[in-house]
Enzyme design. Sequence first.
Site, short mmCIF file in Angstrom:
data_model
loop_
_atom_site.label_atom_id
_atom_site.label_comp_id
_atom_site.label_asym_id
_atom_site.label_seq_id
_atom_site.Cartn_x
_atom_site.Cartn_y
_atom_site.Cartn_z
N ARG A 286 0.82 -1.21 0.00
CA ARG A 286 0.00 0.00 0.00
C ARG A 286 0.86 1.27 0.00
O ARG A 286 0.48 2.27 -0.61
CB ARG A 286 -0.93 0.00 1.20
CG ARG A 286 -2.10 -0.94 0.98
CD ARG A 286 -3.03 -0.98 2.13
NE ARG A 286 -4.31 -1.55 1.73
CZ ARG A 286 -5.24 -1.96 2.59
NH1 ARG A 286 -5.03 -1.87 3.88
NH2 ARG A 286 -6.37 -2.45 2.15
N LYS B 114 -17.24 -16.79 4.64
CA LYS B 114 -18.70 -16.82 4.69
C LYS B 114 -19.39 -16.34 3.42
O LYS B 114 -18.89 -15.48 2.72
CB LYS B 114 -19.17 -15.93 5.84
CG LYS B 114 -18.84 -16.53 7.18
CD LYS B 114 -19.21 -15.56 8.26
CE LYS B 114 -18.96 -16.20 9.62
NZ LYS B 114 -19.12 -15.22 10.67
P1 AMP Z 1 -13.14 -13.61 4.03
O1 AMP Z 1 -12.72 -12.54 4.98
O2 AMP Z 1 -14.61 -13.89 4.04
O3 AMP Z 1 -12.57 -13.45 2.63
O4 AMP Z 1 -12.53 -14.95 4.61
C1 AMP Z 1 -11.17 -15.22 4.73
C2 AMP Z 1 -11.00 -16.27 5.76
O5 AMP Z 1 -11.71 -17.44 5.37
C3 AMP Z 1 -9.58 -16.71 5.97
O6 AMP Z 1 -9.15 -16.25 7.21
C4 AMP Z 1 -9.66 -18.24 5.95
O7 AMP Z 1 -8.97 -18.82 7.02
C5 AMP Z 1 -11.15 -18.50 6.06
N1 AMP Z 1 -11.54 -19.80 5.48
C6 AMP Z 1 -11.28 -20.25 4.25
N2 AMP Z 1 -11.74 -21.49 4.08
C7 AMP Z 1 -12.34 -21.85 5.24
C8 AMP Z 1 -12.99 -23.04 5.68
N3 AMP Z 1 -13.14 -24.10 4.89
N4 AMP Z 1 -13.48 -23.06 6.94
C9 AMP Z 1 -13.32 -21.98 7.74
N5 AMP Z 1 -12.71 -20.84 7.37
C10 AMP Z 1 -12.22 -20.77 6.14
#
Ligand code: AMP
Length: 401
Positions: free
Chosen positions: A38, A203
């Site tokens: 950044r 999520k």
């Molecule tokens: P986001 O902020 O929604 O893009 O999510 C990113 C996070 O999703 C990362 O910290 C990952 O550790 C988590 N993540 C990815 N795959 C999984 C999974 N199968 N179960 C739980 N968490 C996950």
Amino acid sequence: MSEILSIKDLDIKDKRVLIRCDFNVPLDDFLNITDDRRVRSAIPTIKYCLDHGCSLVLCSHLGRPKEGQKEKFSLLPVVKRLQRLLDRDDILFANDVIGLDARTKAKELKPRDILVLENLRFEKGETKNDEEFASKLAEFGEVYINDAFGVCHRSHASVEAITRFYDEKHKAAGFLLIKEIEFSQNLLKRPTRPFVAVVGGSKVSGKLQALHNLVTKVDKILVGGGMAFTFLKASGIDVGNSLVEEDLIEDAKEIMKKAKELGVKFYLPVDVVAAQTCSQDAIMKFVTYQEIPKGWMGLDIGPATVRMFREALNDAQTILWNGPMGVFEIEKFSKGSTKISHAIADSHATTVVGGGDTADVVARSGNADEMTFISTGGGASLELIEGKELPGVKPLRVKDR
Ligand code: AMP
């Protein structure tokens, strides 16, 4: 949408320019910057202003400081990095934002001097979009440049309220902001097809709107990460203890139905890396999506899914990637994300990466230089995909064209 006011269209020669930068960099426990992308991304606008004889006041936030947490959230490490990147040792730093130190130092600025203000969020008015605070901030520059894409989805004083104190001849977007907006908008408006979206992350909830919008624009959607399990469950699969958002199962069905109606190919994992706990010392198994044992959870996409996703990416001419394929922070569950990063980097498509975690995966996988564009803003890039106008960008649109 109309064009954005650009720094190139302003007369900034010899003026005092206030630049809202995004210096929100990750720091380790010793306050070392662990990723300075950044800061580096801000350099073109800074240099352009210096080349035009401007004196500069740079401002930014860093993290989410609470009362009394000054040192941990100070912008001093950023100032040191800037000195190195600009190869000069005379960058001034104010130990307050709109206080006496900042005002005194700003008054003495000569052409090509640079002053960095302390963390904007040390002032309560910043996140409240407070007009009085914004007006005091506006006193630091005859011209205001916003180059902080990462915060443009927030109505904060230094990105939104401040624009009320400048007319169209004295405010504009910097080079980074223009590049970010144009990339995301053009990508969605005129993608070369096949256009493939790869989405993941924890999520569905955080990306629901983006998914609804994407499904009408892309040719294929590849879903990995935690969000895949809500879709698998919606398809009637028993996913054990994997992350599922029960209240979004209907939305997941709706998105899959829409994809089917529009002829968009919708891919879900066919196998996963499963474990009983989410930790590096957990015992793990590769299982097909039909065979996740009771009490186990899927924490990464499996090898068969990697091969299938790679196959689906083969003919892509445009790829948009947002969200890791698994819990990449833990090495054991990072392979899926790493392999997809390699596959996307290897493709001949235009590749656009959004989201801090995804950018992190790409950097860890050594693919950063091979991607066409890596966005510096997670939330902001997601809102652009959702089709929203960002509060920080709206006031910078040309009004009468
Ligand atoms: P986001 O902020 O929604 O893009 O999510 C990113 C996070 O999703 C990362 O910290 C990952 O550790 C988590 N993540 C990815 N795959 C999984 C999974 N199968 N179960 C739980 N968490 C996950």
